[in-house]
Design a protein around this motif. Structure first.
Motif, short mmCIF file in Angstrom:
data_model
loop_
_atom_site.label_atom_id
_atom_site.label_comp_id
_atom_site.label_asym_id
_atom_site.label_seq_id
_atom_site.Cartn_x
_atom_site.Cartn_y
_atom_site.Cartn_z
N ALA A 404 81.66 47.83 20.91
CA ALA A 404 81.98 47.92 22.34
C ALA A 404 81.19 49.06 22.97
CB ALA A 404 83.47 48.14 22.54
N GLY A 405 80.77 48.84 24.20
CA GLY A 405 80.12 49.86 25.00
C GLY A 405 80.78 49.89 26.37
N VAL A 406 81.09 51.09 26.85
CA VAL A 406 81.81 51.22 28.11
C VAL A 406 81.06 52.14 29.06
CG1 VAL A 406 83.95 52.05 29.20
CG2 VAL A 406 84.05 50.79 27.03
N VAL A 407 80.95 51.71 30.32
CA VAL A 407 80.32 52.52 31.36
C VAL A 407 81.17 52.45 32.63
CG1 VAL A 407 77.96 52.29 30.49
CG2 VAL A 407 78.88 50.56 32.05
N GLY A 408 80.83 53.29 33.58
CA GLY A 408 81.57 53.32 34.83
C GLY A 408 80.86 52.58 35.95
N PRO A 418 86.19 51.82 34.69
CA PRO A 418 85.50 51.44 33.45
C PRO A 418 85.24 49.94 33.33
CG PRO A 418 87.78 52.02 33.00
CD PRO A 418 87.55 52.29 34.46
N VAL A 419 84.08 49.62 32.80
CA VAL A 419 83.69 48.23 32.51
C VAL A 419 83.23 48.18 31.06
CG1 VAL A 419 82.03 46.42 33.03
CG2 VAL A 419 83.02 47.75 34.89
N ALA A 420 83.63 47.14 30.33
CA ALA A 420 83.34 47.06 28.90
C ALA A 420 82.35 45.96 28.56
CB ALA A 420 84.63 46.83 28.12
N PHE A 421 81.43 46.28 27.66
CA PHE A 421 80.51 45.30 27.05
C PHE A 421 80.94 45.15 25.60
CE2 PHE A 421 78.33 46.88 30.71
CZ PHE A 421 77.54 45.84 31.15
N VAL A 422 81.22 43.92 25.19
CA VAL A 422 81.85 43.70 23.89
C VAL A 422 81.05 42.71 23.04
CG1 VAL A 422 83.96 42.94 22.72
CG2 VAL A 422 84.11 44.15 24.90
N VAL A 423 80.84 43.08 21.78
CA VAL A 423 80.26 42.18 20.78
C VAL A 423 81.41 41.72 19.89
CG1 VAL A 423 78.64 41.92 18.87
CG2 VAL A 423 78.06 43.40 20.81
N LEU A 424 81.58 40.40 19.80
CA LEU A 424 82.72 39.84 19.06
C LEU A 424 82.34 39.40 17.65
CD1 LEU A 424 84.35 37.58 21.81
CD2 LEU A 424 85.00 39.91 21.17
N LYS A 425 83.35 39.44 16.77
CA LYS A 425 83.17 38.85 15.45
C LYS A 425 84.07 37.63 15.28
CE LYS A 425 86.04 42.59 13.57
NZ LYS A 425 86.09 43.70 12.61
N VAL A 453 78.66 40.08 25.01
CA VAL A 453 77.21 40.08 24.73
C VAL A 453 76.96 39.89 23.24
CG1 VAL A 453 76.65 41.52 26.72
CG2 VAL A 453 77.22 42.61 24.55
N ASP A 454 75.72 39.49 22.90
CA ASP A 454 75.36 39.27 21.50
C ASP A 454 75.10 40.58 20.77
OD1 ASP A 454 73.51 36.31 22.43
OD2 ASP A 454 75.58 36.51 21.72
N GLN A 455 74.56 41.55 21.50
CA GLN A 455 74.30 42.84 20.90
C GLN A 455 74.27 43.93 21.97
OE1 GLN A 455 70.53 42.35 18.94
NE2 GLN A 455 69.34 42.63 20.82
N LEU A 464 73.95 54.23 20.87
CA LEU A 464 74.18 53.34 22.01
C LEU A 464 73.50 53.88 23.27
CD1 LEU A 464 75.68 50.88 23.24
CD2 LEU A 464 77.62 52.43 23.65
N LEU A 465 72.76 53.03 23.95
CA LEU A 465 72.07 53.40 25.19
C LEU A 465 72.89 52.93 26.39
CD1 LEU A 465 68.42 52.46 24.18
CD2 LEU A 465 69.45 54.74 24.21
N ARG A 466 73.80 53.78 26.84
CA ARG A 466 74.67 53.38 27.95
C ARG A 466 73.88 53.21 29.25
NH1 ARG A 466 78.22 57.16 25.43
NH2 ARG A 466 79.88 56.09 24.31
N ARG A 467 72.78 53.93 29.38
CA ARG A 467 71.98 53.78 30.61
C ARG A 467 71.46 52.36 30.77
NH1 ARG A 467 68.73 56.93 27.19
NH2 ARG A 467 66.77 55.95 26.55
#
Length: 476
Positions: A404-408, A418-425, A453-455, A464-467
């Motif tokens: 998971a990656g989270v940014v504002g 907050p908004v989340a980007f998630v890679v699922l298994k 997202v896939d990755q 992790l590159l949040r930018r």
């Protein structure tokens, strides 16, 4: 050594109003007597000087008596944030190694803690007299407040008596102190912004008008009555006050002197509207590690120095660490913590006496501080700090989440959300994740939207590159 603060204040101005809540008032003499009674009843529960007492409660007169009572007994206060989940609170209770937990109501939380008392449990007990200290060591820990680090692990910050006294003194030298001063406290007392008002009260001999929670109309009513001279807010609550004043076509009286605004820069639109309503806005910069303010921008400079957090208070020093004009903000002074507790105890917050904040900023040619980035990844939502790593760690606790990656994302009302980007298994819906997060992390920290997202974008070191996530948000 410093004098026992409340004892000294009660002797100096016993009949001056210390606390006002709704229609009730308490003088400093009454506040001291109530605090001493609670301290003696705590002592009867086998709570000894030097013990660490965690407190979980809403702002109320009873909480004020409890906090002062614990201080009279010589205990360290672990201030727990009511907005946290049971899981988050349990971590802080364990990390702080608290000896007892005090709650305003057993019904409020289902926390499993062996040595737990409600305020009512203590009040119903007997008194056990003990010897009150007339003097307190300046190095004594008064409060411990948790603040999340960039790794997402909450750190327990020690705030000593000297930290609190010098913070209040620096603020007094900046704002001035008058016998009729009255601070409207709508900030929760478990926050440094709220607790620091209690400390100023006993040092200045100042009245505190206490509210359980922020209500714009009620706050305005008290200010218009002419009793209140100061108030602390964040940008979101300032805007609510301005909006109500505009709707009613009202302006603040000249008796109101200071509106301290923390939690991030105030938008130009707010400042211009505040001026129209005769609101003297003073922007500030500080943190839990500095026991409240470090710099403050005067109201007359609010427009001229738009975006600035002002100049350092009298005892504070601020410098920029780095070869370029913009670098890490470093703070030095007697208001700065000397260290942490628990898992972060080995981490020294000071380097050659300077606190490296992790915030990025610059100081202009006139000595005004500008905060460029609130810790590169930090979000501020409604004045509350949200660290992406903490939210990410909560998300990956779900069995279906791999990464998971989270940014504002910018938000008109809250500043950021907050908004989340998630890679699922495994398969999981957004609704299921939102339901899961309700039990893991505080409501204000929960992502408002999820992107599957896939990755996740990472650099060569797998960081992790949040930018890149922010760039995606800005493009969509």
């Amino acid at each position: 050594m410093y004098p026992n603060l409340l004892m000294k204040r009660a002797r100096l101005t016993p009949n001056r109003i210390a606390l006002r809540f709704q229609e009730k008032e308490w003088t400093f003499a009454q506040l001291y007597n109530d605090a001493l009674e609670f301290a003696e009843k705590l002592h009867a529960k086998n709570i000894q000087p030097g013990m660490r007492i965690a407190v979980l409660a809403s702002s109320s007169p009873e909480l004020v008596f409890v906090l002062h009572g614990c201080m009279q007994l010589g205990c360290e206060l672990v201030m727990l944030n009511e907005r946290l989940t049971e899981e988050e609170l349990s971590y802080q209770l364990n990390d702080s190694n608290s000896d007892f937990l005090l709650v305003d109501s057993h019904e409020k939380r289902n926390l499993e803690f062996v040595k737990k008392f409600s305020f009512g449990d203590v009040q119903a007990g007997k008194r056990n007299v003990f010897e009150i200290e007339n003097e307190w060591s300046k190095n004594r820990t008064i409060t411990i407040m948790y603040t999340s680090g960039t790794t997402g692990n909450p750190k327990g910050v020690r705030q000593s008596l000297e930290n609190h006294v010098m913070s209040a003194t620096g603020s007094a030298l900046n704002l001035g102190v008058q016998p009729n001063d009255c601070w409207l406290c709508t900030m929760p007392l478990f926050h440094i912004s709220g607790f620091s008002i209690l400390m100023r009260s006993v040092l200045y001999g100042m009245t505190v008008n206490l509210h359980t929670k922020f209500d714009a109309e009620q706050a305005i009513k008290e200010i218009l009555n002419g009793f209140v001279t100061q108030m602390s807010v964040v940008a979101v609550t300032l805007e609510r006050i301005i909006t109500v004043l505009e709707e009613k076509n009202l302006t603040f009286p000249s008796s109101f002197q200071t509106m301290l605004v923390g939690g991030g820069p105030v938008p130009l639109n707010y400042l211009e509207r505040a001026i129209e309503r005769n609101i003297p806005v003073l922007q500030t910069y500080g943190m839990t590690e500095t026991s409240s303010q470090t710099t403050t921008l005067s109201s007359e400079d609010a427009i001229r120095k738009l975006g600035s957090a002002g100049k350092p208070l009298f005892f504070a020093e601020v410098r920029i660490d780095g070869k370029d004009k913009i670098g890490e903000i470093c703070i030095k002074g007697p208001h700065v913590t000397k260290g942490y507790i628990g898992a972060a105890e080995s981490k020294n917050p000071l380097v050659d006496g300077w606190l490296h904040t992790g915030d990025v900023g610059y100081i202009d040619e006139e000595g005004y501080l500008y905060v460029v980035d609130r810790r590169s990844d930090l979000m501020i939502s409604g004045g509350e700090n949200i660290y992406p790593a903490e939210v990410e760690q909560a998300l990956v606790k779900h069995s279906a989440v791999k990464e998971a990656g989270v940014v504002g994302r910018q938000h008109d009302k809250w500043g950021q959300v907050p908004v989340a980007f998630v890679v699922l298994k495994d398969k999981v819906s957004e609704e299921e994740l939102k339901e899961f997060m309700k039990n893991v992390i505080a409501p204000y920290k929960q992502p408002v939207d999820y992107y599957f997202v896939d990755q996740l974008p990472r650099n060569a070191s797998n960081k992790l590159l949040r930018r890149e996530l922010l760039k995606y948000l800005n493009e969509n």
